[in-house]
Design an enzyme around this catalytic site. Structure first.
Site, short mmCIF file in Angstrom:
data_model
loop_
_atom_site.label_atom_id
_atom_site.label_comp_id
_atom_site.label_asym_id
_atom_site.label_seq_id
_atom_site.Cartn_x
_atom_site.Cartn_y
_atom_site.Cartn_z
N GLU A 108 1.02 -1.28 -0.07
CA GLU A 108 0.08 0.09 0.04
C GLU A 108 1.07 1.09 -0.02
O GLU A 108 1.79 1.46 0.83
CB GLU A 108 -0.92 0.08 1.08
CG GLU A 108 -1.96 -1.18 1.01
CD GLU A 108 -2.79 -1.15 2.16
OE1 GLU A 108 -2.87 -0.28 3.05
OE2 GLU A 108 -3.75 -1.96 2.54
N HIS A 158 -7.69 1.82 1.27
CA HIS A 158 -7.84 1.63 2.58
C HIS A 158 -8.71 2.31 3.40
O HIS A 158 -8.13 3.17 4.45
CB HIS A 158 -6.44 1.36 3.30
CG HIS A 158 -6.33 0.34 4.50
ND1 HIS A 158 -5.30 -0.48 4.72
CD2 HIS A 158 -7.19 0.00 5.26
CE1 HIS A 158 -5.30 -1.16 5.86
NE2 HIS A 158 -6.47 -0.79 6.35
#
Length: 532
Positions: A261, A279
């Site tokens: 990420e 997220h």
């Protein structure tokens, strides 16, 4: 007297400061700026952070008065919890602050996938009117699979119930009775993949869950399957997911979490039949406010010396000095019993304390054992206080037994679990010497004597010559070193139990092969570690 100093290192909701109350001196600092953070920590008794402030060994060394680190959220990747424990600093978080937000995001992904909302929106923004291109499907009478029926999975099930869908679930740690309470039919993983029109994932990322949905699972799926992961990146094999979407093996996917990420170079970004969010599981005003208020309350408790519900590295409160050394042992016994139970759900747990410690309050030992049992079973952070709630939610009866009589050891603690198939598994241990060495002294009724270690292999088989040679050879060929071993039996010519300490984990392929070669009644590998 001066007030305790509470350092707020990141932007938190006004309700956080209000929840702290007037009993503290509130100071603010930019926690992402190390040149400002480190000097500010010198006088801090507590520090409140989110994700940008790194509380590592250097920061802890700069904070000699620090008693508690409070993370206004769930994740603790930016906190060196082991170093905090070594410094005597309590670490707290807000493990339930985002459960509703995470559940609702999963529902949002399911809805968006069913009605093509993101693509239709983008098309409209481009000045197009393409009604026929974005025809969707209803959730009514579809089969929706929920992988993981913990707190978030349960919330998802409750919200999906109103759509008139058939709900099926996969969770080896949940009993059928508990699943029925929330309107979910328990199935195995193969049935989950073959029957589902939608799947949503709500489980922790562990070695056994990493990549659990991969090429073989997608091969079983319906072509109209749409899968959602708002849990942890890596539970779905991203390469296998890309191939399944690219070839239209499944219809679509919605991801909020990724292996890396941000996933800047991921081929998933090139696909049309996937929707992605960065997220956002905890990214709601309500979740952030709940997190801030929750940790503010924990800070008040911690600085007052009380039991802190969401402490992740200590139980808090007043614990007798003779009981404290047994806390990490009890937690590992819980992990060992969970490993012995395997994929069979637990219906009852009995924690027994015998010896001198039984004259004191040993509730914290029971809580530590429950914490160990549930650490690998649920998505949420397991603490000493929410462990009983997790047991209650799963219909697990918990019993504490205390007896000051102990024939062989000064103190001994034993944990026994009754499984849904009627069998029981158990493990007992003791702490010896001034350095509090942890020893396993019984497993499933067999008397053993082995130092607690990180990696254990436990096997039961018909006692006969040559078995040790078989598994010794198998481990040697696999490059796995045996550090210690003990063999126990209850009668000559009967069943034998071997407990082997290995320096590194053994692959499932080796264990499966070994299980067949020695015709084992049972064989499992358990990794034991302290959850700070």
């Amino acid at each position: 007297m001066s007030k305790p100093v509470v350092l707020i290192a990141e932007e938190l909701s006004p309700a956080t400061v209000e929840a702290l109350g007037p009993d503290f001196e509130i100071r603010h600092v930019d926690g992402a700026d190390r040149s400002k953070l480190l000097p500010a920590l010198a006088e801090a008794n507590a520090v409140l952070i989110r994700s940008a402030t790194k509380m590592d060994a250097e920061a802890l060394s700069a904070a000699p008065k620090l008693k508690v680190i409070a993370r206004a959220g769930v994740g603790l990747d930016n906190v060196d919890i082991k170093a905090a424990t070594e410094h005597g600093v309590m670490v707290v978080n807000a493990p339930t602050s985002n459960v509703i937000s995470a559940a609702e995001l999963a529902i949002g992904h399911i809805m968006s996938l069913s009605r093509n909302i993101p693509d239709a929106h983008s098309s409209m923004k481009d000045g197009k009117w393409q009604r026929s291109a974005f025809s969707g499907i209803e959730l009514y009478e579809k089969t929706i699979g929920i992988i993981g029926l913990g707190r978030i999975g349960t919330l998802v099930a409750q919200r999906l119930a109103g759509f008139g869908a058939t709900l099926i679930g996969y969770d080896p740690y949940v009993t059928q009775a508990r699943a029925e309470q929330i309107g979910v039919e328990l199935v195995d993983m193969e049935a989950m993949m073959r029957r589902s029109d939608f799947i949503t994932i709500h489980i922790p990322k562990l070695p056994e869950t990493t990549g659990m949905i991969s090429t073989d699972q997608f091969a079983m799926a319906k072509p109209n399957l749409r899968i959602v992961n708002c849990s942890r990146g890596g539970i779905i094999d991203e390469d296998a997911l890309y191939a399944a979407l690219k070839t239209k093996r499944i219809a679509g996917a919605g991801l909020d979490v990724f292996v890396n990420e941000p996933p800047l170079d991921s081929p998933l970004l090139t696909l049309d039949n996937i929707q992605l969010t960065p997220h956002l599981g905890a990214s709601t005003e309500e979740a952030q406010e709940k997190a801030g208020v929750s940790v503010a309350r924990s800070v008040r408790l911690a600085l007052a010396g009380d039991l802190v519900p969401d402490a992740v590295n200590v139980a808090g409160g007043v614990i007798d000095s003779s009981v404290k050394p047994g806390i990490p042992l009890a937690e590992k016994l819980g992990q060992l019993v969970a490993g012995l139970a395997g994929q069979t759900s637990i219906t009852a747990i009995e924690f027994e304390a015998r010896g001198e410690i039984a004259a004191h309050d040993v509730t914290v030992l029971k809580l530590a054992a429950l914490k160990g049992v549930f650490q690998t079973m649920v998505t949420e952070q397991v603490s000493y206080v929410n462990a009983p709630l997790l047991a209650e939610q799963r219909g697990v009866e918990v019993r504490l037994v205390q007896d000051t009589a102990s024939e062989e050891y000064r103190n001994i603690t034993t944990l026994k679990a009754t499984l849904s198939d009627g069998t029981t598994v158990s493990a007992g241990g003791t702490v010896i010497g001034p350095k509090h060495h942890q020893k396993v002294v019984s497993i499933n009724g067999y008397e053993v004597e082995l130092a607690m270690a990180e990696n254990l292999v436990v096997m039961v088989y018909q006692d006969r010559p040559g078995i040790v040679a078989i598994y010794g050879k198998a481990f040697a060929e696999a490059g796995v070193n045996i550090a210690a071993m003990t063999i126990a039996r209850q009668q000559k010519g009967g069943k034998a139990l071997s407990v082997i300490t290995v320096d590194s984990p053994v692959s499932s392929q080796i264990l499966d092969q070994l299980r067949l070669e020695i015709e084992a009644d049972s064989l499992c590998q358990v990794s034991l570690h302290e959850q700070y």
